[in-house]
Design a protein around this motif. Structure first.
Motif, mmCIF file in Angstrom:
data_model
loop_
_atom_site.group_PDB
_atom_site.id
_atom_site.type_symbol
_atom_site.label_atom_id
_atom_site.label_comp_id
_atom_site.label_asym_id
_atom_site.label_seq_id
_atom_site.Cartn_x
_atom_site.Cartn_y
_atom_site.Cartn_z
ATOM 1 N N LEU A 53 0.826 -1.205 0.000
ATOM 2 C CA LEU A 53 0.000 0.000 0.000
ATOM 3 C C LEU A 53 0.863 1.260 0.000
ATOM 4 O O LEU A 53 0.546 2.255 -0.659
ATOM 5 N N LEU A 54 1.964 1.208 0.775
ATOM 6 C CA LEU A 54 2.854 2.363 0.785
ATOM 7 C C LEU A 54 3.461 2.594 -0.587
ATOM 8 O O LEU A 54 3.635 3.728 -1.037
ATOM 9 N N THR A 55 3.803 1.480 -1.242
ATOM 10 C CA THR A 55 4.413 1.593 -2.571
ATOM 11 C C THR A 55 3.413 2.146 -3.578
ATOM 12 O O THR A 55 3.713 3.044 -4.364
ATOM 13 N N LYS A 56 2.197 1.599 -3.517
ATOM 14 C CA LYS A 56 1.173 2.056 -4.458
ATOM 15 C C LYS A 56 0.628 3.425 -4.069
ATOM 16 O O LYS A 56 0.168 4.180 -4.918
ATOM 17 N N SER A 57 0.639 3.705 -2.758
ATOM 18 C CA SER A 57 0.175 4.999 -2.248
ATOM 19 C C SER A 57 -1.229 5.318 -2.736
ATOM 20 O O SER A 57 -1.499 6.380 -3.280
ATOM 21 N N ASN A 58 -2.156 4.367 -2.546
ATOM 22 C CA ASN A 58 -3.517 4.552 -3.034
ATOM 23 C C ASN A 58 -4.492 4.977 -1.947
ATOM 24 O O ASN A 58 -5.690 5.041 -2.185
ATOM 25 N N VAL A 59 -4.018 5.218 -0.719
ATOM 26 C CA VAL A 59 -4.946 5.514 0.357
ATOM 27 C C VAL A 59 -4.802 6.941 0.871
ATOM 28 O O VAL A 59 -5.383 7.298 1.872
ATOM 29 N N GLY A 60 -4.003 7.785 0.198
ATOM 30 C CA GLY A 60 -3.730 9.124 0.721
ATOM 31 C C GLY A 60 -4.914 10.062 0.620
ATOM 32 O O GLY A 60 -5.708 10.018 -0.323
ATOM 33 N N GLY A 61 -5.038 10.941 1.637
ATOM 34 C CA GLY A 61 -6.075 11.959 1.626
ATOM 35 C C GLY A 61 -5.650 13.162 0.795
ATOM 36 O O GLY A 61 -4.474 13.513 0.708
ATOM 37 N N LEU A 62 -6.624 13.821 0.180
ATOM 38 C CA LEU A 62 -6.380 14.987 -0.667
ATOM 39 C C LEU A 62 -6.705 16.267 0.082
ATOM 40 O O LEU A 62 -7.667 16.326 0.854
ATOM 41 N N PHE A 63 -5.923 17.306 -0.149
ATOM 42 C CA PHE A 63 -6.228 18.617 0.401
ATOM 43 C C PHE A 63 -5.635 19.679 -0.525
ATOM 44 O O PHE A 63 -4.740 19.407 -1.329
ATOM 45 N N ILE A 64 -6.165 20.891 -0.424
ATOM 46 C CA ILE A 64 -5.670 22.014 -1.233
ATOM 47 C C ILE A 64 -4.864 22.932 -0.326
ATOM 48 O O ILE A 64 -5.312 23.315 0.757
ATOM 49 N N ARG A 65 -3.685 23.255 -0.792
ATOM 50 C CA ARG A 65 -2.851 24.214 -0.071
ATOM 51 C C ARG A 65 -3.038 25.568 -0.745
ATOM 52 O O ARG A 65 -2.492 25.828 -1.825
ATOM 53 N N TRP A 66 -3.810 26.439 -0.109
ATOM 54 C CA TRP A 66 -4.144 27.726 -0.691
ATOM 55 C C TRP A 66 -2.992 28.709 -0.497
ATOM 56 O O TRP A 66 -2.423 28.833 0.577
ATOM 57 N N GLY A 67 -2.654 29.403 -1.601
ATOM 58 C CA GLY A 67 -1.607 30.413 -1.550
ATOM 59 C C GLY A 67 -0.213 29.886 -1.835
ATOM 60 O O GLY A 67 0.753 30.641 -1.770
ATOM 61 N N ARG A 68 -0.087 28.599 -2.187
ATOM 62 C CA ARG A 68 1.233 28.025 -2.470
ATOM 63 C C ARG A 68 1.187 27.229 -3.781
ATOM 64 O O ARG A 68 0.149 26.688 -4.176
ATOM 65 N N LYS A 69 2.358 27.175 -4.442
ATOM 66 C CA LYS A 69 2.482 26.410 -5.691
ATOM 67 C C LYS A 69 3.021 25.003 -5.445
ATOM 68 O O LYS A 69 3.129 24.212 -6.380
ATOM 69 N N ASP A 70 3.384 24.703 -4.214
ATOM 70 C CA ASP A 70 3.973 23.404 -3.892
ATOM 71 C C ASP A 70 3.241 22.780 -2.710
ATOM 72 O O ASP A 70 2.372 23.402 -2.096
ATOM 73 N N CYS A 71 3.602 21.543 -2.406
ATOM 74 C CA CYS A 71 3.029 20.835 -1.261
ATOM 75 C C CYS A 71 4.024 20.826 -0.114
ATOM 76 O O CYS A 71 5.238 20.920 -0.327
ATOM 77 N N PRO A 72 3.539 20.699 1.110
ATOM 78 C CA PRO A 72 4.454 20.593 2.238
ATOM 79 C C PRO A 72 5.148 19.236 2.237
ATOM 80 O O PRO A 72 4.877 18.389 1.389
ATOM 81 N N GLY A 73 6.048 19.015 3.182
ATOM 82 C CA GLY A 73 6.674 17.694 3.324
ATOM 83 C C GLY A 73 5.673 16.720 3.931
ATOM 84 O O GLY A 73 4.534 16.632 3.491
ATOM 85 N N ASN A 74 6.116 15.985 4.945
ATOM 86 C CA ASN A 74 5.224 15.088 5.679
ATOM 87 C C ASN A 74 4.566 14.047 4.773
ATOM 88 O O ASN A 74 3.364 13.818 4.837
ATOM 89 N N ASN A 75 5.355 13.426 3.887
ATOM 90 C CA ASN A 75 4.855 12.335 3.031
ATOM 91 C C ASN A 75 3.700 12.793 2.147
ATOM 92 O O ASN A 75 2.633 12.171 2.123
ATOM 93 N N THR A 76 3.898 13.886 1.434
ATOM 94 C CA THR A 76 2.879 14.358 0.493
ATOM 95 C C THR A 76 3.458 14.422 -0.913
ATOM 96 O O THR A 76 4.677 14.498 -1.096
ATOM 97 N N GLU A 77 2.566 14.385 -1.882
ATOM 98 C CA GLU A 77 2.979 14.532 -3.274
ATOM 99 C C GLU A 77 2.063 15.537 -3.960
ATOM 100 O O GLU A 77 0.896 15.686 -3.589
ATOM 101 N N LEU A 78 2.604 16.224 -4.955
ATOM 102 C CA LEU A 78 1.839 17.234 -5.690
ATOM 103 C C LEU A 78 1.011 16.562 -6.777
ATOM 104 O O LEU A 78 1.540 15.858 -7.629
#
Length: 278
Positions: free
Chosen positions: A98-123
């Motif tokens: 599951l970690l490899t496939k990464s199919n269980v991640g929650g989605l959120f919008i980061r307002w005011g930024r063009k990138d995502c934070p760290g903490n195991n996130t992807e854009l």
């Protein structure tokens, strides 16, 4: 010859004394009593030893029974441990998959930024914050994060709604009035729940902070309804987006006491916000 005679006389006297001793009843009686006491002592010790032996035999049997029970329990626990180990390795393999496939991640919008934070996130994508015109009575309420590569169509010709870009309408966010607002859609690769907490700048125990900032919404005096969103603490602007065209606008949010409990809130104080995942 005289010596021989003396020897014979000595032997005869010894035999006579022995006969006297053997024929003495008191002596025989005392010897019998002594033997009886010895026999009684031996019998007593034998009886004690028999009792101790029986007691030790009982304890040995109890210990043997307990040992057999412990052996059985040990065998059962060993079997259960092996079963649990198999299940653990199976779950670990599934978890790693599951970690490899990464199919269980929650989605959120980061307002005011063009990138995502760290903490195991992807854009997922970076784009433009947008929504309805700030003063339209029929406007949609929510902010949206528009992608940079839209797929457009011309097949409609009836009545319509509008979508506009979103702008900073105050310099208090660190950008000029009219600067356009970026956004980024992010996905946690390990956590599935997403929560925006208004009025907090940190997450509760057990939750991971993705970003924090200021709670914003449309101005109370404008006609269009809006929603509350969390603007990043360090917002950016879009390149070549400095022209002031209005559109979807937002402002910091003030607490207003009355039906809102004060304390803990304070009248006229601005609210923070935080986006958390778990």
């Amino acid at each position: 010859m005289a010596a021989l005679i003396v020897l014979v006389i000595f032997i005869v006297q010894a035999i006579a004394e022995k006969r006297i001793l053997l024929n003495d009843p008191d002596l025989l009686q005392s010897q019998i009593h002594a033997l009886e006491r010895k026999v009684e002592d031996v019998v007593g010790k034998y009886t004690d030893l028999s009792v101790k032996y029986a007691d030790l035999s009982t304890k040995y049997n109890d210990i043997s029974i307990k040992n057999n029970d412990l052996s059985t329990k040990y065998t059962d626990l060993t079997t259960k441990y092996n079963d649990q180990s198999i299940k653990y390795f199976d779950l670990s393999a599934k978890y790693n998959t599951l970690l490899t496939k990464s199919n269980v991640g929650g989605l959120f919008i980061r307002w005011g930024r063009k990138d995502c934070p760290g903490n195991n996130t992807e854009l997922v994508y970076s784009g433009f914050a947008g929504g309805s015109w700030y003063d339209h009575t029929g406007a949609a309420a929510e902010f949206v994060c528009l992608p940079r590569d839209p797929d457009l169509t011309t097949k409609f010709s009836s009545a319509y709604a509008y979508i506009y870009g979103s702008e900073y309408d105050t310099a208090e966010f660190g950008h000029a009035d009219g600067d356009d607002l970026p956004c980024s859609v992010c996905r946690s690769t390990v956590q599935s729940s997403v929560l925006m907490i208004p009025g907090k700048s940190s997450c509760y125990d057990g939750w991971t902070m993705q970003y924090h900032g200021d709670l914003v919404a449309g101005a109370y005096s404008q006609k269009a309804a809006t929603q509350y969103i969390c603007l990043d603490e360090h917002p950016e602007d879009l390149t070549a987006g400095q022209d002031n065209h209005n559109g979807k606008l937002f402002y910091p949010v003030l607490a207003s006491c009355g039906s809102l409990a004060c304390p803990p809130y304070r009248n006229g104080k601005y609210l923070t916000c935080v986006v958390c995942t778990k």
